[in-house]
Design an enzyme around this catalytic site. Structure first.
Site, mmCIF file in Angstrom:
data_model
loop_
_atom_site.group_PDB
_atom_site.id
_atom_site.type_symbol
_atom_site.label_atom_id
_atom_site.label_comp_id
_atom_site.label_asym_id
_atom_site.label_seq_id
_atom_site.Cartn_x
_atom_site.Cartn_y
_atom_site.Cartn_z
ATOM 1 N N ASP A 248 0.804 -1.224 0.000
ATOM 2 C CA ASP A 248 0.000 0.000 0.000
ATOM 3 C C ASP A 248 0.839 1.277 0.000
ATOM 4 O OD1 ASP A 248 0.944 -0.635 2.516
ATOM 5 O OD2 ASP A 248 -0.831 0.060 3.577
ATOM 6 N N GLU A 331 11.507 -4.151 12.302
ATOM 7 C CA GLU A 331 12.635 -3.530 11.595
ATOM 8 C C GLU A 331 13.882 -3.555 12.474
ATOM 9 O OE1 GLU A 331 9.757 -2.021 12.272
ATOM 10 O OE2 GLU A 331 8.825 -1.292 10.423
HETATM 11 N N1 UDP Z 1 -0.102 -7.593 5.879
HETATM 12 C C1 UDP Z 1 -0.110 -8.962 5.878
HETATM 13 N N2 UDP Z 1 -0.977 -9.614 6.746
HETATM 14 C C2 UDP Z 1 -1.818 -8.947 7.589
HETATM 15 C C3 UDP Z 1 -1.783 -7.543 7.573
HETATM 16 C C4 UDP Z 1 -0.899 -6.895 6.725
HETATM 17 O O1 UDP Z 1 0.606 -9.588 5.118
HETATM 18 O O2 UDP Z 1 -2.557 -9.594 8.334
HETATM 19 C C5 UDP Z 1 0.813 -6.895 4.945
HETATM 20 C C6 UDP Z 1 0.167 -5.743 4.184
HETATM 21 O O3 UDP Z 1 -0.366 -6.187 2.942
HETATM 22 C C7 UDP Z 1 1.313 -4.766 4.011
HETATM 23 C C8 UDP Z 1 2.179 -5.032 5.245
HETATM 24 O O4 UDP Z 1 1.825 -6.323 5.726
HETATM 25 O O5 UDP Z 1 2.050 -5.024 2.829
HETATM 26 C C9 UDP Z 1 1.951 -4.008 6.362
HETATM 27 O O6 UDP Z 1 0.581 -3.995 6.696
HETATM 28 P P1 UDP Z 1 -0.264 -2.650 6.702
HETATM 29 O O7 UDP Z 1 -0.007 -1.903 5.438
HETATM 30 O O8 UDP Z 1 -1.681 -3.001 6.967
HETATM 31 O O9 UDP Z 1 0.345 -1.936 7.956
HETATM 32 P P2 UDP Z 1 0.832 -0.458 8.181
HETATM 33 O O10 UDP Z 1 2.285 -0.528 8.285
HETATM 34 O O11 UDP Z 1 0.395 0.383 7.013
HETATM 35 O O12 UDP Z 1 0.152 -0.068 9.432
HETATM 36 MN MN MN Z 2 0.723 -0.004 5.037
#
Ligand code: UDP
Ligand code: MN
Length: 422
Positions: A248, A331
């Site tokens: 995303d 990370e």
């Molecule tokens: N993701 C995943 N499984 C989950 C939730 C998220 O593989 O149950 C992936 C999601 O597609 C993205 C990454 O992990 O590429 C980080 O998730 P997200 O974007 O929802 O988190 P953010 O860092 O934006 O809060």
């Molecule tokens: Mn994200």
């Protein structure tokens, strides 16, 4: 479509390596000391990283009598090896910034070895693109390959996110896209989609272990990133650059030429992170000296997943490479597991003054529901095929009896389904 179905592959590390990572540190030492004492080759050739940190200890292990001093030996290892193994794991010590390295609760983190269930759905090494940006593919020669790891998971935004991301990546030469899906089964729709883009890719599935699913917060995207790390290791890739690119985010094309230069670990700011709208290194005289991020929480490397890239030859020196299931610390602990030191960091993006990647987030909604009798989902209209596609993409499903009838209108007026579809 070149498509291969494999069984889950075994990790390349030995059980002993795995144990070292999996167990709490003090248990690791107990176990590895037993193993070493019963194997002369282990005595002669301790792991290079451990040897670097504790050559004297390894020699002393070998000359100990096996039986009479066993208890003493166990106690000795317990007390002395923990610091060494911490260094081997990149968890602290031995650096100019080691005083900041003591990390709350690190010792108790479950460093499970990289043995995810890794199942390849389809992959292709063929690059069918003719042009990238303004040049024919052949003119990009032998640039190091970027291994772009995208964890993704089924929800209604998944296919649109991946489509948008693909349309960025299609501009990038010498890139292998590792799409790691957080689910049990391969999604054939995604295989077709990824293949259609015509760029090298691997589509794998690796679901989050069920015990983490209900945790709040859950370790999002960890199992699948771990699977991608395992894939890299299984292919013995020591040439190229690893980058974790969520599905995303928004990527500036200049990011790719920047990270391709990575010798060890590159870092750069990520836009739209948390309270400050940014997270990234502080740079003085061309060197990273600290970090700007609104959430520190003891992290030595308080950076976003999209804020760094790693050279694979550098990473290959660290067989304990890992990403633990610890939300918020993925990370930091990954970077510790590859022995990162401040002096090794290469600032990118014009000395970390530019934003080359944005932490955009897509608003999520639950699955759509279209109420329509199945007798109308035949080929008399487009609706049967359209709704089937939406179902395959995980966007909407069709129901015969739940909720309100689907609205079908003509000239501004709702019409009975039979009037249009019979
Ligand atoms: N993701 C995943 N499984 C989950 C939730 C998220 O593989 O149950 C992936 C999601 O597609 C993205 C990454 O992990 O590429 C980080 O998730 P997200 O974007 O929802 O988190 P953010 O860092 O934006 O809060
Ligand atoms: Mn994200």
């Amino acid at each position: 479509m070149s498509s291969a179905h494999y069984q889950a592959l075994e990790p390349q590390t030995s059980d002993e390596d795995n144990e070292d990572i999996e167990r709490p540190l003090h248990q690791n030492h107990l176990r590895s000391s037993y193993t070493s004492s019963s194997s002369s080759s282990a005595c002669n050739a301790p792991h290079p990283m451990v040897r670097k940190a504790s050559g004297g200890v390894a020699r002393r292990r070998c000359i100990l009598p096996l039986v009479g001093v066993a208890l003493f030996f166990v106690a000795f290892c317990y007390l002395t090896l923990s610091g060494d193994t911490r260094i081997a794991l990149g968890l602290g010590g031995g650096s100019e910034d080691s005083e900041e390295g003591s990390h709350h609760g690190l010792d108790s983190i479950n460093f499970r070895p990289l043995n995810e269930s890794l199942h390849i759905c389809s992959e292709s090494y063929e690059d069918r693109r003719q042009f990238m940006q303004d040049k024919p593919r052949s003119e990009y020669g032998q640039l190091p390959i970027i291994y772009f790891v995208t964890p993704t998971y089924p929800r209604r935004e998944q296919i649109p996110e991946l489509t948008r991301l693909a349309h960025t990546l299609l501009h990038v030469p010498r890139l292998h896209w590792l799409v790691a899906d957080d689910q049990e089964k391969c999604n054939g729709y995604m295989d077709t989609l990824l293949n259609r883009f015509g760029m090298p890719y691997t589509h794998m599935v690796s679901p989050m272990p069920s015990k983490f699913r209900n945790e709040k917060p859950a370790p999002r995207g960890v199992a699948n990133r771990r699977a991608a790390l395992q894939w890299l290791r299984q292919h013995n890739l020591t040439n190229g650059v690893l980058y974790f690119g969520d599905d995303d985010n928004t990527y500036d094309l200049r990011l790719f030429s920047e990270i391709r230069k990575t010798q060890r670990v590159s870092m750069f700011p990520v836009g739209l992170i948390a309270d400050y709208g940014v997270s990234g290194p502080v740079v003085r005289k061309g060197k990273v000296v600290a970090f700007l991020d609104s959430w520190v929480a003891g992290r030595r490397w308080p950076v976003d997943m999209a804020g760094f890239a790693v050279n694979l030859e550098y990473m290959a020196q660290y067989p304990y490479v890992n990403m633990p299931y610890k939300p918020g610390y993925e990370e930091d602990l990954f970077l510790r597991s590859i022995g990162l030191q401040m002096s090794l960091i290469e600032p990118r993006g014009n000395n970390c003054t530019e934003i080359l990647v944005w932490h955009t987030q897509t608003k999520s909604k639950k699955l759509g529901m279209v109420r329509l009798e199945s007798k109308y989902l035949d080929d008399r209209s487009n609706l049967g095929a359209l709704l089937l596609n939406l179902k395959l993409m995980g966007v909407a499903s069709t129901t015969e009896n739940e909720g309100r009838n689907a609205l079908i209108s003509k000239n501004g007026k709702e019409k009975p389904h039979s009037a249009i579809l019979s």
